[in-house]
Design a protein around this motif. Structure first.
Motif, mmCIF file in Angstrom:
data_model
loop_
_atom_site.group_PDB
_atom_site.id
_atom_site.type_symbol
_atom_site.label_atom_id
_atom_site.label_comp_id
_atom_site.label_asym_id
_atom_site.label_seq_id
_atom_site.Cartn_x
_atom_site.Cartn_y
_atom_site.Cartn_z
ATOM 1 N N LYS A 43 0.873 -1.068 -0.069
ATOM 2 C CA LYS A 43 -0.106 0.014 0.104
ATOM 3 C C LYS A 43 0.801 1.129 -0.164
ATOM 4 C CE LYS A 43 -4.071 -1.793 2.312
ATOM 5 N NZ LYS A 43 -4.928 -1.781 3.439
ATOM 6 N N ILE A 44 1.635 1.264 0.847
ATOM 7 C CA ILE A 44 2.863 2.330 0.698
ATOM 8 C C ILE A 44 3.663 2.485 -0.445
ATOM 9 C CG2 ILE A 44 4.835 3.175 1.985
ATOM 10 C CD1 ILE A 44 3.974 2.006 4.611
ATOM 11 N N ASN A 45 3.859 1.502 -0.863
ATOM 12 C CA ASN A 45 4.686 1.499 -2.190
ATOM 13 C C ASN A 45 3.888 2.107 -3.410
ATOM 14 O OD1 ASN A 45 7.257 0.763 -3.753
ATOM 15 N ND2 ASN A 45 6.007 -0.613 -4.606
ATOM 16 N N ASP A 46 2.622 1.571 -3.199
ATOM 17 C CA ASP A 46 1.888 2.079 -4.387
ATOM 18 C C ASP A 46 1.515 3.369 -4.275
ATOM 19 O OD1 ASP A 46 1.593 -0.438 -5.573
ATOM 20 O OD2 ASP A 46 -0.545 -0.819 -4.877
ATOM 21 N N LYS A 47 1.288 3.818 -3.004
ATOM 22 C CA LYS A 47 0.946 5.439 -2.664
ATOM 23 C C LYS A 47 2.380 6.294 -3.178
ATOM 24 C CE LYS A 47 -1.779 8.587 -1.438
ATOM 25 N NZ LYS A 47 -2.964 8.841 -2.328
ATOM 26 N N GLU A 50 2.297 6.282 -6.946
ATOM 27 C CA GLU A 50 1.294 7.334 -7.610
ATOM 28 C C GLU A 50 1.612 8.649 -7.227
ATOM 29 O OE1 GLU A 50 -3.398 8.128 -6.591
ATOM 30 O OE2 GLU A 50 -2.252 6.814 -4.951
ATOM 31 N N THR A 51 2.264 9.128 -6.184
ATOM 32 C CA THR A 51 2.529 10.385 -5.807
ATOM 33 C C THR A 51 3.712 10.835 -6.712
ATOM 34 O OG1 THR A 51 1.655 10.232 -3.784
ATOM 35 C CG2 THR A 51 3.114 12.024 -4.033
ATOM 36 N N VAL A 60 -1.702 3.312 -11.061
ATOM 37 C CA VAL A 60 -0.519 2.963 -10.383
ATOM 38 C C VAL A 60 -0.028 1.769 -11.129
ATOM 39 C CG1 VAL A 60 0.330 1.851 -8.365
ATOM 40 C CG2 VAL A 60 -1.217 3.425 -8.118
#
Length: 74
Positions: A43-47, A50-51, A60
């Motif tokens: 989840k952190i990696n995807d965020k 994305e950012t 993503v």
């Protein structure tokens, strides 16, 4: 002597049964922790992807694919 052997075997069975219950509990607990940790990391990696790396309107997954293709092309 046979009663002693029978009693010893029953005790051994109970000890093995207890050990397996403990082992299964520990393994099950570890797997839950491991899965939660991996899920949180993803989840952190995807965020972050994305950012930091996504272009406007890009998902993503599209960003990951683009980055992977860029890496393979170089």
């Amino acid at each position: 002597m046979s009663k002693f052997v029978d009693a010893n075997e029953k005790i051994a069975e109970k000890v093995v049964e207890g050990y397996k219950k403990i082992e299964n509990g520990v393994v099950s607990g570890y797997k839950k922790i491991e899965n939660g940790t991996v899920e949180g990391f993803n989840k952190i990696n995807d965020k972050i992807i994305e950012t930091v790396f996504s272009k406007d309107g890009e998902t993503v997954e599209e960003t990951k694919k683009r980055l992977s293709e860029n890496k393979a092309g170089k």
